[in-house]
Design an enzyme around this catalytic site. Structure first.
Site, PDB file in Angstrom:
ATOM      1  N   CYS A 103      -0.774   6.515   9.729  1.00  0.00           N
ATOM      2  CA  CYS A 103       0.489   5.890  10.146  1.00  0.00           C
ATOM      3  C   CYS A 103       0.268   4.548  10.820  1.00  0.00           C
ATOM      4  O   CYS A 103      -0.513   4.446  11.757  1.00  0.00           O
ATOM      5  CB  CYS A 103       1.189   6.782  11.165  1.00  0.00           C
ATOM      6  SG  CYS A 103       2.158   8.036  10.401  1.00  0.00           S
ATOM      7  N   GLU A 122       0.830  -1.196   0.000  1.00  0.00           N
ATOM      8  CA  GLU A 122       0.000   0.000   0.000  1.00  0.00           C
ATOM      9  C   GLU A 122       0.872   1.257   0.000  1.00  0.00           C
ATOM     10  O   GLU A 122       1.969   1.265   0.546  1.00  0.00           O
ATOM     11  CB  GLU A 122      -0.906   0.004   1.241  1.00  0.00           C
ATOM     12  CG  GLU A 122      -1.961  -1.082   1.164  1.00  0.00           C
ATOM     13  CD  GLU A 122      -2.898  -1.111   2.362  1.00  0.00           C
ATOM     14  OE1 GLU A 122      -4.053  -1.514   2.171  1.00  0.00           O
ATOM     15  OE2 GLU A 122      -2.491  -0.751   3.476  1.00  0.00           O
ATOM     16  N   CYS A 141       2.028  -1.625  15.691  1.00  0.00           N
ATOM     17  CA  CYS A 141       1.966  -1.414  14.236  1.00  0.00           C
ATOM     18  C   CYS A 141       1.223  -2.549  13.554  1.00  0.00           C
ATOM     19  O   CYS A 141       1.489  -3.726  13.806  1.00  0.00           O
ATOM     20  CB  CYS A 141       3.395  -1.316  13.688  1.00  0.00           C
ATOM     21  SG  CYS A 141       3.424  -1.156  11.894  1.00  0.00           S
ATOM     22  N   CYS A 156       3.363   8.667   0.895  1.00  0.00           N
ATOM     23  CA  CYS A 156       3.950   7.747   1.868  1.00  0.00           C
ATOM     24  C   CYS A 156       4.090   6.389   1.185  1.00  0.00           C
ATOM     25  O   CYS A 156       3.096   5.799   0.761  1.00  0.00           O
ATOM     26  CB  CYS A 156       3.016   7.689   3.077  1.00  0.00           C
ATOM     27  SG  CYS A 156       3.511   6.503   4.312  1.00  0.00           S
ATOM     28  N   CYS A 166       7.073  -4.236  15.720  1.00  0.00           N
ATOM     29  CA  CYS A 166       6.626  -3.223  16.687  1.00  0.00           C
ATOM     30  C   CYS A 166       5.197  -3.553  17.158  1.00  0.00           C
ATOM     31  O   CYS A 166       4.317  -3.847  16.349  1.00  0.00           O
ATOM     32  CB  CYS A 166       6.675  -1.829  16.069  1.00  0.00           C
ATOM     33  SG  CYS A 166       8.350  -1.351  15.592  1.00  0.00           S
ATOM     34  N   CYS A 214       6.881  -6.554   7.319  1.00  0.00           N
ATOM     35  CA  CYS A 214       7.983  -5.942   8.065  1.00  0.00           C
ATOM     36  C   CYS A 214       8.451  -6.919   9.135  1.00  0.00           C
ATOM     37  O   CYS A 214       7.646  -7.641   9.717  1.00  0.00           O
ATOM     38  CB  CYS A 214       7.515  -4.640   8.724  1.00  0.00           C
ATOM     39  SG  CYS A 214       8.842  -3.723   9.525  1.00  0.00           S
TER      40      CYS A 214
HETATM   41  N1  SAH Z   1       9.859   1.098   9.802  1.00  0.00           N
HETATM   42  C1  SAH Z   1       9.902   2.513   9.708  1.00  0.00           C
HETATM   43  C2  SAH Z   1       8.849   3.107   8.791  1.00  0.00           C
HETATM   44  C3  SAH Z   1       7.447   2.572   8.863  1.00  0.00           C
HETATM   45  S1  SAH Z   1       6.458   3.008  10.279  1.00  0.00           S
HETATM   46  C4  SAH Z   1       9.833   3.146  11.090  1.00  0.00           C
HETATM   47  O1  SAH Z   1       9.648   2.430  12.065  1.00  0.00           O
HETATM   48  O2  SAH Z   1      10.034   4.347  11.201  1.00  0.00           O
HETATM   49  C5  SAH Z   1       6.171   4.742  10.128  1.00  0.00           C
HETATM   50  C6  SAH Z   1       5.767   5.418  11.428  1.00  0.00           C
HETATM   51  O3  SAH Z   1       4.473   4.995  11.854  1.00  0.00           O
HETATM   52  C7  SAH Z   1       6.705   5.106  12.589  1.00  0.00           C
HETATM   53  O4  SAH Z   1       7.067   6.291  13.249  1.00  0.00           O
HETATM   54  C8  SAH Z   1       5.864   4.267  13.533  1.00  0.00           C
HETATM   55  O5  SAH Z   1       6.265   4.431  14.868  1.00  0.00           O
HETATM   56  C9  SAH Z   1       4.468   4.821  13.256  1.00  0.00           C
HETATM   57  N2  SAH Z   1       3.372   3.918  13.595  1.00  0.00           N
HETATM   58  C10 SAH Z   1       3.326   2.582  13.423  1.00  0.00           C
HETATM   59  N3  SAH Z   1       2.129   2.097  13.841  1.00  0.00           N
HETATM   60  C11 SAH Z   1       1.409   3.159  14.282  1.00  0.00           C
HETATM   61  C12 SAH Z   1       0.085   3.296  14.799  1.00  0.00           C
HETATM   62  N4  SAH Z   1      -0.727   2.266  14.928  1.00  0.00           N
HETATM   63  N5  SAH Z   1      -0.334   4.531  15.150  1.00  0.00           N
HETATM   64  C13 SAH Z   1       0.483   5.612  14.974  1.00  0.00           C
HETATM   65  N6  SAH Z   1       1.721   5.532  14.462  1.00  0.00           N
HETATM   66  C14 SAH Z   1       2.191   4.321  14.125  1.00  0.00           C
END
Ligand code: SAH
Length: 368
Positions: A346, A104, A131, A117, A128, A124
């Site tokens: 995000c 996406e 996420c 974006c 996390c 991934c």
């Molecule tokens: N792997 C990279 C890029 C992808 S995530 C990274 O970690 O930076 C992009 C951003 O989205 C990151 O800052 C992450 O902390 C944030 N993110 C992930 N899941 C989220 C969620 N459910 N709500 C808000 N931000 C989130």
């Protein structure tokens, strides 16, 4: 599993995507074929500036060269499976890749420009806890061509938008797919025959993949964002498994050493999770941690998805967190979570990764 999928693809007679080649590689191929290397510029201009789909349209190349290019390479576009547009104008694109995997990308309208974006991997491996992409695990790296196609194809699908900024904040950890990401970054910011994006307006966001951070600063001049998300190792360990390998001290030391161009700052992303990392003490600790750095903060109130174990903090708590940072002279912006009604904000990108993996598996190993 994936290798088999890709091999299957290749054996079906697919010619390689020319967008996977660096200018040096294309020049070498041209030389091997007795053609002057300067033709590289012309070919890439057709692809990245004039948006050509066929080698035969490249009218300033000889007929013979056009035919040889067409017999050797392809200029594929991504197959658009679905486009959803939210009330605030955010559009989410679901693409189907040639091996059946899905990714996406999200086009986000800002006041005077649009930001795209993009994804760097299918799924991934960072795991996390907050996420959605992480839930499906890691499937594979995107090729440089697939990364570039997201930008090239969306510019074409949305010609009336002012696409000036690109952020690697979609699916995947860009620094864990370093070579392909850097090759794509070079073509995006190439000023003669590439896409001509300003380096400052292209941002790579990392969960803290320390070993490649320094390389990124040396190999490119793009902007860096670091997802910090916690101010103590105990909390960050729980939220981001990468912290076990590269804890806060190591990550912040890498940020200090990062070869940051003079007028730039590193963006630190901080997902606000109610009751986990949103206390006034967290805000004060964050300002202390960042004090030695040229930094700004993006506060991202948690974007919820089905089955998530976290909550978005109350509005007053978010504002208070921001206030504490600002009083310590830190620029802190609250990211509003655009496109939430279409799960485009995000960390909400998923493209149903698990399902796709099962699909790929059954295609590669059909049950008897
Ligand atoms: N792997 C990279 C890029 C992808 S995530 C990274 O970690 O930076 C992009 C951003 O989205 C990151 O800052 C992450 O902390 C944030 N993110 C992930 N899941 C989220 C969620 N459910 N709500 C808000 N931000 C989130």
């Amino acid at each position: 599993m994936l290798k088999i999928c890709q091999e299957k693809n290749l054996s079906s007679g697919d010619r390689p995507d020319i967008k996977n080649l660096t200018p040096e590689e294309l020049s070498a191929w041209l030389k091997d074929n007795g053609v002057d290397a300067y033709r590289t510029r012309q070919i890439f201009k057709w692809i990245y500036i004039r948006n050509a789909d066929r080698f035969e349209d490249m009218t300033d190349l000889g007929k013979d060269l056009r035919a040889r290019l067409a017999a050797t390479f392809s200029i594929p576009r991504l197959a658009v499976q679905k486009v959803e547009t939210a009330g605030d104008g955010t559009s989410k694109f679901l693409f189907r890749l040639s091996d059946g995997a899905h990714i996406e990308s999200v086009l986000i309208p800002e006041r005077d420009h649009d930001t795209l974006c993009i994804s760097s991997q299918v799924g991934c491996a960072m795991g996390c806890a907050f996420c959605r992409t992480a839930r499906g695990g890691f499937i594979r790296n995107l090729t440089a061509g697939e990364i570039l196609s997201q930008v090239r194809d969306i510019s074409r699908l949305a010609p009336d938008r002012r696409l000036t900024n690109v952020v690697f904040m979609g699916m995947g950890e860009p620094l864990a797919n370093y070579e392909n990401v850097v090759n794509a970054l070079k073509m995006m910011t190439e000023n003669d025959c590439g896409m001509k994006f300003s380096s400052r307006k292209v941002t790579v966001s990392t969960a803290g993949w320390v070993p490649k951070m320094m390389d990124l600063g040396k190999d490119t001049r793009v902007s860096l964002a670091v997802s910090l998300n916690a101010t103590q190792n105990e909390t960050r360990d729980l939220l981001m498994p990468v912290n076990h390998r590269y804890p806060l001290e190591t990550l912040l030391e890498a940020c200090l050493q990062y070869p940051l161009p003079p007028t730039r700052r590193i963006t630190f992303e901080y997902v606000l999770l109610a009751g986990i990392n949103d206390t006034p003490e967290d805000a004060r600790r964050l300002s202390k941690l960042l004090a030695p750095l040229r930094a700004k903060v993006n506060l991202i109130p948690f974007n919820a998805f089905e089955g998530a174990a976290f909550h978005r903090p109350e509005e007053a708590r978010i504002l208070n967190f921001q206030n504490i940072l600002m009083k310590k002279n830190l620029t802190a912006i609250i990211r509003s979570g655009k496109g939430r009604d279409i799960s485009a904000a995000c960390g909400q990108l998923a493209a149903n990764a698990m399902m796709r993996r099962a699909e790929c598996r059954s295609k590669c190993h059909p049950s008897p």
